[in-house]
Design an enzyme around this catalytic site. Structure first.
Site, PDB file in Angstrom:
ATOM      1  N   GLY A   1       0.805  -1.219   0.000  1.00  0.00           N
ATOM      2  CA  GLY A   1       0.000   0.000   0.000  1.00  0.00           C
ATOM      3  C   GLY A   1       0.842   1.275   0.000  1.00  0.00           C
ATOM      4  CG  HIS A   2      -1.265   4.963   0.404  1.00  0.00           C
ATOM      5  ND1 HIS A   2      -1.248   5.856   1.434  1.00  0.00           N
ATOM      6  CD2 HIS A   2      -2.441   4.329   0.484  1.00  0.00           C
ATOM      7  CE1 HIS A   2      -2.370   5.786   2.090  1.00  0.00           C
ATOM      8  NE2 HIS A   2      -3.130   4.858   1.549  1.00  0.00           N
ATOM      9  CG  ASN A   3       2.473   7.422   2.283  1.00  0.00           C
ATOM     10  OD1 ASN A   3       1.518   7.535   1.508  1.00  0.00           O
ATOM     11  ND2 ASN A   3       3.358   8.377   2.473  1.00  0.00           N
TER      12      ASN A   3
ATOM     13  CB  SER B   1       0.813   4.562   6.744  1.00  0.00           C
ATOM     14  OG  SER B   1       0.472   5.581   5.828  1.00  0.00           O
TER      15      SER B   1
END
Lengths: 344, 344, 344
Positions: free
Chosen positions: B241-243, B261
């Site tokens: 996923g993002h970050n 995250s």
């Protein structure tokens, strides 16, 4: 494409009740039928739709007797359901055969051979020493790398990527963006915490009548072959690890993963999101329910598995029932404790 | 490619017992050896195959003494297993280096720069301001969008899609149809039940010696970078996923998902189909067994996790044992109840 | 792209404290801010970063009062967080609109129609009778097969594969390598253990404002349509089976699978790696936590589900607590048994 009701009745060996010159151009569920569509009525539960449908023609069993007024032309056949399936298949074949020839630009190595009846979509890439059989349909954006062999009557949809030396049998279908033959996940841990890549030099061997879903991945073997036997059906987003063997006519639903060197028997039914451990040997006719996690193989054929870690389904159901009873169990235990205390 | 036994013995610093002019052109397991193939015997469990194999040559430890007649030419080396691995790696390198040059048609922006030793497959697309290092192999149907940077000695297989501003280090391998840098899954709920898209303007940063599997997806950060540290190995169909940040030398097996995250430490081993919650911080050397669901991070390094919700594996095993004993527990409870009743 | 602080303040209707002629060219988190970047401070938890950041400009709430010296130019706005989001969106729009025109080589059927404002990347394939709306951006390596319809203002990223007759509404985004419209997984078992392929002749219907993640797969219906309603957001690697219907504004996280003919209501939130059984009817506003396995639909709206087989989350939590207490329960049971024994 457009057919008259008469043409369709001929194809299905059916009898017409209505205007045989009517034209139909699409297939529809009876409740969704619109003008120009043909539908079927097999289950009498849906009979009421016959009296309201806008479909131009409806295929019915020849024993069927309508109880009210209806507007569609009827085609009477021995078995409405199987007649409709036949129709679907014929329609599919016609559609498939419309695709012919080699579109440009495409990239086909001089040393590749391609059988007759081919369709090669634009932007397809066929590397050196590939052998493509007869009546093979290769959609746009397919990559087939060196020395791969594809049998007759296969359909390879858009974006499929086939690594070198892959062998695919006859009558196979591979759906869009599936990847056949990527590196097995093999890394040797080093003393310093890093990993060295173990070269993956085997291949993938797919027998006849196999179907592989969209975005599925089948890794090639480290040495030897990852093998998908005749008649296997693999759904979308399934992962097959290196050196796995899947037995004849086994069916695997979406998002299931089979870890390296596992061997799955013939005629198994594996549900969706199942995880199968590496290096185990699943017997024939095993049934694994969705999301089960199989760390050990069952010891006999035909076992129904569920849960993680997977057990026989009947044991799983008993255990689940007892788990649901835990609040009651806790209460009973407290009552006993209280009773014993008051007895002291 | 074809080599003489002599050429191979030279490469492996081995001694030949047999005809040094024999030719081999493929690698095989000893039990599958056919004429023209070379194999190895490292584990004496498989010694009996030596006496029946059709392989032309077999690599053995120099301490090995055959007990029966055998047909292959032997190559005696210090360590048969590691010699064979060396052979695999050399073979792989030869294969890889055969790919050279820029095939046409391809689409390469004038503002893109490409280092020497390159292979760019037909139908590849390299957008403006991309910088591609030396000895990079880009297979057909790859898209590399604006201002992305790829280091030296990388291999990007067919159909990989790289979004703008992605940074990839040296010695990385990305398998077919992986997607690097798609939008993070970020939507802000609105009062009317709809969702507004949150722009995802960060990027993906991949360090050196990273391997990414087929059809894996690594989302770019909302702001900042999704980071894959040096030496990380990611298997097929994994979702990052993002970050997210994945620490050095961490290995992640197929179909695992890491939510936005989350931060995963170095030298972790994450099994297949594991789910990792967003915004948690997994310590170094964590081991997560297959299908576990990690909602909270363990509080110390080197923890072995399993189950959903994941707990320390030793607790999980105890709990599983007690769950399996629930039918017996139920029986014991009933006996106590009966005894107490009869005592009344 | 580069903007002056003044240009940005104008765009955001903000007031400048500092040098309005400063230039910024990228967005950054406040803790990562470097020269030339613009950031924001919305949560005072991060206030200390303002005093150390190297960012050229920082957007702050107009009520904010700094407590120490700081170096960036400030832009004072009503709501710093939403102003920054606006900035992100504007930036995204500018980036998107830079892509214009039809790159060559591409393959566009003469019978396909394409609205104005289009971007068609090189190596894209648009088959006969397709209708593409206005301001549609189609990245390289996209395949759109026969008679598919795509509405206005859609973005189709690289490598997306769209099967024939797919209908996509306006304002939709489909991420790289997603596959829309592959065959549903339908095979009829035969007496001899083989399977016959059931033709899949329906399509996929996607309404407006839908977002679909990278490498996701949405199968077409056997007959009729697989339907994705307005505003649905689907994450990476999700599998949607044939004849499924997903209700308005439902959000589905990565790697979830929905089996054939399931119907999911509106405004549901489905976590990652969830499995949903076929032929069930999930009510509106259902929330399914990650990795849950939903075999039966809940009987009322707004139910929170977790576990496999999924139950109401509150029951799941109770059961989990009791499972964790099993060792204690076992101990209590043994104490009772001992006490009873010693009483005998």
């Amino acid at each position: 494409m457009e057919f008259t009701v008469e043409q369709i009745a001929l194809m299905l060996n059916g009898e017409i009740k209505g205007d045989k010159s009517l034209k139909v151009s699409q297939l529809a569920k009876i409740e969704d039928g619109t003008e120009g569509s043909i539908s079927f009525l097999a289950n009498l539960k849906y009979e009421h739709f016959l009296y309201t449908t806008q479909a131009t023609a409806v295929i019915v069993d020849k024993t069927f007797e309508p109880k009210k007024e209806y507007s569609p032309c009827l085609i009477l056949v021995e078995n409405a359901y199987s007649a409709f399936t036949t129709l679907l298949q014929e329609y599919q074949k016609i559609l498939a055969n419309q695709k012919k020839g080699i579109e440009q630009p495409s990239f086909i190595s001089n040393s590749a051979t391609i059988g007759e009846g081919e369709y090669i979509g634009a932007f397809s890439y066929i590397a050196s020493n590939c052998k493509i059989g007869k009546n093979v349909k290769i959609y746009p954006h397919v990559t087939i790398l060196e020395a791969s062999i594809i049998g007759d009557d296969c359909t390879i949809y858009s974006g499929v990527k086939i690594y070198p030396n892959t062998h695919i049998g006859n009558h196979c279908t591979i759906h869009a963006n599936a990847v056949i033959g990527a590196d097995g996940f093999g890394f040797a841990p080093q003393a310093d915490g890093t990993y060295q890549t173990i070269p993956q030099l085997g291949n993938v061997l797919i027998e006849d009548y196999v179907s592989i879903g969209a975005n599925a991945t089948i890794d090639r073997a480290t040495i030897g072959s990852t093998i998908i036997r005749e008649g296997v059906k693999i759904d979308n987003l399934v992962q097959i690890g290196h050196n796995v063997e899947i037995g004849k006519n086994t069916v695997i639903a979406a998002q299931t993963g089979v870890a390296g060197s596992a061997k799955i028997g013939a005629n198994c039914m594996i549900g969706g999101q199942v995880g199968i451990n590496g290096h185990i040997n699943i017997p024939n006719k095993t049934i694994a329910l969705g999301q089960s996690g199989i760390s050990k193989a069952p010891n006999k054929e035909g076992t129904i598995l569920s849960g993680t870690p997977a057990t026989e389904n009947i044991d799983y159901l008993k255990t689940q029932a007892l788990i649901r009873k835990l609040p009651a169990t806790e209460k009973r235990l407290r009552e006993i404790e209280n009773k014993l205390k008051s007895n002291e």
